[in-house]
Design a protein around this motif. Sequence first.
Motif, PDB file in Angstrom:
ATOM      1  N   PRO A 277       0.814  -1.222   0.000  1.00 23.26           N
ATOM      2  CA  PRO A 277       0.000   0.000   0.000  1.00 23.26           C
ATOM      3  C   PRO A 277       0.846   1.270   0.000  1.00 23.26           C
ATOM      4  N   ALA A 278       1.947   1.269   0.752  1.00 23.65           N
ATOM      5  CA  ALA A 278       2.803   2.460   0.789  1.00 23.65           C
ATOM      6  C   ALA A 278       3.448   2.705  -0.565  1.00 23.65           C
ATOM      7  N   THR A 279       3.872   1.627  -1.229  1.00 25.89           N
ATOM      8  CA  THR A 279       4.454   1.780  -2.564  1.00 25.89           C
ATOM      9  C   THR A 279       3.428   2.302  -3.550  1.00 25.89           C
ATOM     10  N   ARG A 280       2.216   1.756  -3.500  1.00 24.45           N
ATOM     11  CA  ARG A 280       1.162   2.229  -4.395  1.00 24.45           C
ATOM     12  C   ARG A 280       0.862   3.703  -4.152  1.00 24.45           C
ATOM     13  N   ALA A 281       0.920   4.128  -2.895  1.00 22.75           N
ATOM     14  CA  ALA A 281       0.657   5.526  -2.568  1.00 22.75           C
ATOM     15  C   ALA A 281       1.751   6.424  -3.142  1.00 22.75           C
ATOM     16  N   LEU A 282       3.011   5.971  -3.070  1.00 21.67           N
ATOM     17  CA  LEU A 282       4.103   6.768  -3.631  1.00 21.67           C
ATOM     18  C   LEU A 282       3.984   6.859  -5.144  1.00 21.67           C
ATOM     19  N   LEU A 283       3.645   5.738  -5.791  1.00 18.63           N
ATOM     20  CA  LEU A 283       3.487   5.742  -7.241  1.00 18.63           C
ATOM     21  C   LEU A 283       2.351   6.654  -7.664  1.00 18.63           C
ATOM     22  N   LEU A 286       3.588  10.159  -7.542  1.00 17.03           N
ATOM     23  CA  LEU A 286       4.406  10.429  -8.718  1.00 17.03           C
ATOM     24  C   LEU A 286       3.538  10.696  -9.938  1.00 17.03           C
ATOM     25  N   ALA A 287       2.469   9.901 -10.082  1.00 18.62           N
ATOM     26  CA  ALA A 287       1.590  10.061 -11.239  1.00 18.62           C
ATOM     27  C   ALA A 287       0.884  11.404 -11.198  1.00 18.62           C
ATOM     28  N   VAL A 288       0.522  11.870 -10.000  1.00 12.44           N
ATOM     29  CA  VAL A 288      -0.104  13.191  -9.868  1.00 12.44           C
ATOM     30  C   VAL A 288       0.857  14.255 -10.365  1.00 12.44           C
ATOM     31  N   GLU A 289       2.166  14.095 -10.013  1.00 11.73           N
ATOM     32  CA  GLU A 289       3.154  15.066 -10.447  1.00 11.73           C
ATOM     33  C   GLU A 289       3.353  15.038 -11.952  1.00 11.73           C
ATOM     34  N   ASP A 290       3.398  13.819 -12.532  1.00  9.89           N
ATOM     35  CA  ASP A 290       3.826  13.691 -13.911  1.00  9.89           C
ATOM     36  C   ASP A 290       2.691  13.729 -14.926  1.00  9.89           C
ATOM     37  N   GLU A 291       1.503  13.254 -14.528  1.00  9.25           N
ATOM     38  CA  GLU A 291       0.475  13.041 -15.525  1.00  9.25           C
ATOM     39  C   GLU A 291      -0.890  13.580 -15.131  1.00  9.25           C
ATOM     40  N   GLY A 292      -0.938  14.426 -14.089  1.00 16.81           N
ATOM     41  CA  GLY A 292      -2.229  14.967 -13.699  1.00 16.81           C
ATOM     42  C   GLY A 292      -2.979  14.021 -12.786  1.00 16.81           C
ATOM     43  N   ALA A 293      -4.289  14.136 -12.764  1.00 18.79           N
ATOM     44  CA  ALA A 293      -5.116  13.348 -11.843  1.00 18.79           C
ATOM     45  C   ALA A 293      -4.876  11.866 -12.028  1.00 18.79           C
ATOM     46  N   TYR A 294      -4.827  11.149 -10.937  1.00 23.08           N
ATOM     47  CA  TYR A 294      -4.556   9.714 -10.978  1.00 23.08           C
ATOM     48  C   TYR A 294      -5.391   9.036  -9.902  1.00 23.08           C
ATOM     49  N   ASN A 295      -6.305   8.166 -10.334  1.00 15.61           N
ATOM     50  CA  ASN A 295      -7.190   7.526  -9.367  1.00 15.61           C
ATOM     51  C   ASN A 295      -7.147   6.012  -9.457  1.00 15.61           C
ATOM     52  N   GLY A 296      -6.348   5.481 -10.362  1.00 12.10           N
ATOM     53  CA  GLY A 296      -6.333   4.031 -10.560  1.00 12.10           C
ATOM     54  C   GLY A 296      -5.239   3.344  -9.778  1.00 12.10           C
ATOM     55  N   PRO A 297      -4.974   2.081 -10.115  1.00 10.89           N
ATOM     56  CA  PRO A 297      -3.923   1.329  -9.446  1.00 10.89           C
ATOM     57  C   PRO A 297      -2.549   1.783  -9.919  1.00 10.89           C
ATOM     58  N   ALA A 298      -1.515   1.161  -9.378  1.00  9.23           N
ATOM     59  CA  ALA A 298      -0.162   1.506  -9.779  1.00  9.23           C
ATOM     60  C   ALA A 298       0.002   1.294 -11.274  1.00  9.23           C
ATOM     61  N   PRO A 299       0.883   2.068 -11.940  1.00  9.30           N
ATOM     62  CA  PRO A 299       1.096   1.912 -13.358  1.00  9.30           C
ATOM     63  C   PRO A 299       1.498   0.490 -13.709  1.00  9.30           C
ATOM     64  N   SER A 300       1.126   0.027 -14.868  1.00 11.21           N
ATOM     65  CA  SER A 300       1.415  -1.350 -15.272  1.00 11.21           C
ATOM     66  C   SER A 300       2.883  -1.477 -15.672  1.00 11.21           C
ATOM     67  N   SER A 301       3.355  -2.713 -15.732  1.00 12.36           N
ATOM     68  CA  SER A 301       4.738  -2.953 -16.094  1.00 12.36           C
ATOM     69  C   SER A 301       4.930  -2.727 -17.575  1.00 12.36           C
ATOM     70  N   GLU A 302       6.204  -2.517 -17.954  1.00 15.17           N
ATOM     71  CA  GLU A 302       6.547  -2.290 -19.352  1.00 15.17           C
ATOM     72  C   GLU A 302       7.471  -3.393 -19.826  1.00 15.17           C
TER      73      GLU A 302
END
Length: 302
Positions: A277-283, A286-302
């Motif tokens: 949960p703490a990692t998901r919160a940090l991610l 980061l998404a709020v900083e980089d890509e605007g509003a973020y309400n979903g789960p952690a970004p998917s793998s690449e």
Amino acid sequence: MKLKQVEYVLAVAEAGSFTGAARQCHTVQSALSHQVAQLESELGVTLFERNSRSVRLTEAGRVFVQQGRQALEAVQRITDEVVASTGEVRGRLSMGTISTLTSPDPIELLARFHRRFPHVRVELVMEGSEKMLAKLEERRLDVAFIGVWPGETVPSSLCSRSLCNEELVALMSPSHPLTAHDTVTLGQLASCPVVDFPVGSSAHRQSAEAFAAQGLEYNVQFEVSTVQHLVAIVRQGLAVGLIPQSLSHQLTDVSTRRVHNAPQRSVRVVWPKTASPATRALLALLAVEDEGAYNGPAPSSE
């Protein structure tokens, strides 16, 4: 098997001694040694090779440590996930970063994370990218910011996202002869003593391969483990260095020059597929900083 016994084995493996493990676990050595011996008897295997000078894991011990870390993490995850279901984030966040990270600023990021999630215990580790990737796979880190060649992939067992790509610039003392040029070449740098991170690190490899691609020798005379030492050596006029362009803006009493066909790096954030949960919160932060509003789960793998 008791969870306390698992904790003791992991502590011995980490500390490299029963004395250090007992200190780490806030118990007496005799009690810790007894619990480890009892566990070995129950399992019917030897977890540690012991002598008067050192303690080393056996093959069975290495397997136990790997599985033991996952078991303790799973137990802790139960508490963290239950609390997170109520909207509160607790637990522990172990974050790793390369020493040249500037975007995001790791301290500023952790400060804002702490203000939003004050009940999370935070550990910040500064190491090379390769070591942090290994720790992520061993579940000894929760998230890490690494530098790799653009297009280079991370292990398939991990998730990652690219944050930025940037060129390296030449760093030199203000009195260096190359400051007479607006842009320098790798050929010009090849004739100078160079300071860089250790052989085997991704930072060293990126630069060395850029020189090798042009048939040039990479003349490293000073190896350092931190960017602070790299900059200090350059300030003394002992060598030139290659650093990310974003970092150069923060330095004083040195000069930078763009490099023709400069080495590049990609900054990536990397985390295990089963993020806490703490990692998901940090991610999410980061998404709020980089890509605007973020309400979903952690970004998917690449």
